[in-house]
Design a protein around this motif. Structure first.
Motif, short mmCIF file in Angstrom:
data_model
loop_
_atom_site.label_atom_id
_atom_site.label_comp_id
_atom_site.label_asym_id
_atom_site.label_seq_id
_atom_site.Cartn_x
_atom_site.Cartn_y
_atom_site.Cartn_z
N LEU A 13 -3.11 2.38 -6.83
CA LEU A 13 -3.04 0.97 -6.29
C LEU A 13 -3.77 -0.19 -6.89
O LEU A 13 -3.52 -1.24 -7.18
N ARG A 14 -5.00 0.35 -7.40
CA ARG A 14 -5.91 -0.48 -8.12
C ARG A 14 -5.29 -0.64 -9.40
O ARG A 14 -5.46 -1.83 -9.97
N ILE A 26 0.93 -1.21 -0.11
CA ILE A 26 0.10 -0.20 0.08
C ILE A 26 0.83 1.23 -0.15
O ILE A 26 0.72 2.50 -0.69
N ARG A 59 -5.07 10.19 -6.75
CA ARG A 59 -4.99 9.51 -5.63
C ARG A 59 -4.59 8.19 -5.39
O ARG A 59 -4.47 7.43 -6.50
N TRP A 60 -3.75 7.89 -4.37
CA TRP A 60 -3.06 6.52 -4.02
C TRP A 60 -3.92 5.45 -4.50
O TRP A 60 -3.38 4.57 -5.11
N GLN A 61 -5.35 5.54 -4.03
CA GLN A 61 -6.06 4.20 -3.92
C GLN A 61 -6.27 4.00 -5.48
O GLN A 61 -6.30 2.65 -5.87
N VAL A 62 -6.32 4.82 -6.38
CA VAL A 62 -6.50 4.67 -7.78
C VAL A 62 -5.14 3.97 -8.34
O VAL A 62 -5.22 3.04 -8.96
N PRO A 120 2.52 2.87 -3.66
CA PRO A 120 1.65 3.93 -4.51
C PRO A 120 1.52 5.33 -3.76
O PRO A 120 1.30 6.11 -4.47
N TRP A 121 1.46 5.04 -2.37
CA TRP A 121 1.18 6.48 -1.57
C TRP A 121 2.34 7.14 -1.66
O TRP A 121 2.06 8.45 -1.72
N TYR A 154 -2.11 -0.79 -10.16
CA TYR A 154 -1.00 -2.03 -9.70
C TYR A 154 -1.67 -3.31 -9.60
O TYR A 154 -1.06 -4.40 -10.18
#
Lengths: 352, 344
Positions: free
Chosen positions: A150-151, A116, A145-148, A119-120, A153
């Protein structure tokens, strides 16, 4: 600015007058050498603490020597934020690996955090870098945004692994789109679109060229070992050199084609870009750089850096439909001051 | 009165406005075709000087003045930035650059020779034993795949070697179990190695050399010294640290070449390994005394090995096998033999 390149947009019927601004780079190898060596010595003497200041000066030198329409870029990164980021990263890493050693549960937790965290960190670094870069008094911005990330990846990274790399161009196209489209200059957001098709074509041709080159190398190696049976060392040496050369050419081909494709498709409001990097030229720059750096025990690094940056800058042209003057900022500077100081606490650059 | 030309940017648009700036005692008076403002100098911030770069003044309302007139800015703001002005001066003079180069050379040399080995010891101790053992297994597997074949020693010969090793280990506080393996490695000749994770690897040729039990014990004591001091792991850590250091120094040129990383570390490794040989020798003297043997046995062992290898060189060995010659990388063997005998 007269250039012998046809303006595609004029042919497609765009009525507005366009101005071509070649990107100019005015950095000098001897000047940069002095900056580099002084900052390096200070970094080593202070056991690395000064490296944050050295990094800011290096980036300022590169930005401040890059001109579009006679105006240079500005970098405003704060060394203390960078130092803070590096200390946090070092603590997290050492703490994590120490904890991972003491218990399996902590080890698993640490691995999850790394997945996690990566990407953050990428997103934070891009945001930091954008926010402290400006051109003509307008700051850049990155709001991905890091969540995007991460998705991307997880979904496309795993898909790439499961297809043994066949879907890699899709992954690459999404990563590039994420990186570019979340950038803005002032209030104007960049748009790129998904370049999957172009990327597949580039990687396919790249793979084909690589295969052809390796087959040719195999033939040359076989021929060499037949004709010079007394000199196997010579045959091995020649083949090794050719092998590395093929590697550099392949890398340069992919790098230049991808870069060209991205910049030629990028739109920033009324501004377009033209990137004319050539694989052969980039490869020859890198090969001569490597030879010079090794022969001088690293002292040629500043020269190598400057000539690479110059080539990259001078292969790019900015095409503005209407003036650059028309760009507007996102908010008044006084407004952003408080927001910045809050973000400053969370933001740092680890220089990925 | 100080005056200079500048570009005025209001931060709301990218519009560039050419202005003339006049500085009074307290204020900057900015005047252009569409802009007429005055701001207090003490509320204006300025970036630090760097080479020929233009300077950016940030006025109290967040608007910016960009100017190439470094002399005017230094005259106005230089007193505020004594350190930055000094640094810019350092960067502008070749004489200072040469001093920096000398300082850098001395510092890197000191770090490589003293700092890296000092740091490698605690770092190597942090590596879990399981990691070290798996590295040892990998090393053995790669030897099995290339230079070595299964041992041709009889079971009782092997048992005898293990008993000798066990005697050297009596009363030793071992962080990891130490075991013995034998292999038939033609290209290597008579020799013994300490693999990471606690394995002493003995070649058949060594067992067939006709060494006395005491001499063989000395060889084992030396190898146990390598294991106890975690030399293989420390060497790996030192190589990585050295590469990290060179990488940091190379900085933005990281992408240029990896060869530049490895070259200095390869040169240094031979220096590191010599220190480690001395350490293992000293461990062996101590250990041999503790188990009631003579330290001079190590001298006998080294001499026997040196003779055997000299003979090996004379016979028709392939040049490609010579790289693996253990003793040739330790030119000070005579010195070590003398010390082993003197330390009796």
């Amino acid at each position: 600015m007269s250039f012998p390149y046809p303006d595609t947009a004029q042919h497609s019927g765009a009525p507005r007058r366009s101005t071509r601004h070649p990107v100019e780079f005015t950095g000098l190898a001897n000047e940069y050498f002095r900056i580099w060596i002084v900052n390096l010595a200070l970094t080593v003497v202070t056991l690395g603490i000064f490296s944050a200041w050295a990094k800011v000066r290096r980036k300022r030198y590169f930005y401040g020597n890059t001109f579009i329409d006679d105006t240079p870029f500005d970098y405003h990164g704060q060394p203390l934020s960078i130092l803070k980021g590096r200390i946090i990263a070092a603590l997290l890493l050492s703490g994590g690996s120490f904890g991972a050693k003491s218990s399996t549960l902590l080890a698993i937790l640490f691995t999850v955090l790394q997945v996690i965290g990566f990407p953050w960190l990428v997103v934070r670094s891009l945001a930091f870098n954008a926010r402290y870069s400006s051109f003509r008094g307008l700051r850049f911005r990155f709001d991905g945004r890091w969540q995007v990330l991460l998705r991307i990846y997880l979904v496309w990274g795993l898909a790439t692994v499961f297809t043994l790399g066949a879907l890699y161009p899709s992954l690459k196209a999404r990563l590039v789109a994420f990186r570019m489209e979340h950038h803005a200059w002032g209030a104007t957001r960049a748009s790129l679109g998904l370049l999957s098709r172009d990327f597949y074509r580039i990687y396919l041709v790249g793979a084909g060229l690589l295969a052809a080159a390796l087959v040719a190398l195999g033939l040359v190696a076989a021929l060499l070992s037949m004709t010079s049976s007394q000199l196997p060392a010579f045959a091995i040496f020649t083949s090794t050199i050719l092998f590395y050369l093929i590697g550099v050419l392949e890398w340069a081909y992919l790098n230049t084609r991808i870069t060209n494709a991205v910049w030629n498709a990028l739109e920033l409001g009324p501004v377009r870009f033209e990137s004319r990097l050539r694989a052969r030229e980039l490869a020859s720059i890198y090969v001569t750089n490597a030879i010079a750096v090794v022969l001088t025990l690293g002292l040629a690094v500043p020269w190598a850096t400057i000539r690479t940056l110059r080539y990259r800058a001078e292969s790019t042209t900015v095409i503005a439909y209407g003036g650059l003057e028309a760009f507007v900022g996102v908010n008044t500077p006084d407004e952003s001051a408080t927001g910045e100081s809050i973000a400053d606490l969370l933001d740092f650059d680890i220089g990925l | 009165m100080i005056e200079f030309n500048a570009d005025y940017f209001d931060g709301r648009s990218a519009e560039r406005r050419a202005v003339r700036v006049r500085a009074s005692d307290t204020h900057l008076h900015v005047s252009g075709q569409t802009v007429q403002v005055a701001h207090r100098i003490d509320e204006t911030s300025v970036d630090t000087p760097l080479a020929r770069l233009h300077r950016v003044l940030t006025l109290p309302d967040g608007t910016e003045l960009h100017t190439a007139d470094n002399a005017a800015i230094d005259a106005l703001f230089g007193h505020r930035l004594p350190i930055a002005t000094g640094l810019a001066r350092l960067e502008s003079l070749w004489s200072r650059a040469l001093i920096a180069l000398a300082v850098l050379g001395v510092c890197i040399w000191m770090l490589m020779v003293y700092g890296v080995p000092l740091l490698a010891r605690p770092l190597a101790a942090l590596v879990p034993v399981t990691v070290e053992q798996s590295l040892g297994r990998q090393a053995l597997a790669s030897l099995d795949g290339s230079l070595c074949k299964p041992s041709t020693l009889e079971a009782h010969e092997l048992e005898h070697l293990r008993t000798l090793l066990g005697r050297v280990l009596v009363g030793l506080d071992q962080p990891q179990a130490i075991t013995l393996e034998a292999r038939n490695c033609k290209g290597i000749g008579p020799n013994a190695f300490a693999l990471p994770g606690g394995t002493v690897l003995v070649t058949d040729a060594l067992a067939h050399l006709g060494m006395s039990d005491e001499t063989l014990s000395a060889v084992f004591a030396h190898e146990v010294g390598h294991i106890q001091r975690q030399h293989a792991m420390r060497m790996a850590v030192q190589t990585s640290l050295g590469a990290l250091l060179v990488g940091t120094v190379m900085g933005d040129a990281a992408s240029i070449t990896s060869l530049a990383y490895t070259l200095p570390t390869v040169l240094l490794n031979s220096g590191y390994s010599r220190t480690m040989e001395t350490e293992a020798d000293e461990f062996a003297y101590e250990r041999l005394r503790e188990v009631g043997l003579s330290p001079s046995a190590l001298g006998d062992a080294l001499e026997a090995l040196m003779r055997a290898h000299e003979k090996g060189e004379d016979s028709a060995r392939q040049p490609s096998e010579r790289w693996s010659d253990y003793l040739s990388s330790h030119p000070a063997v005579e010195e070590r033999i003398r010390r082993a005998r003197g330390g009796d």
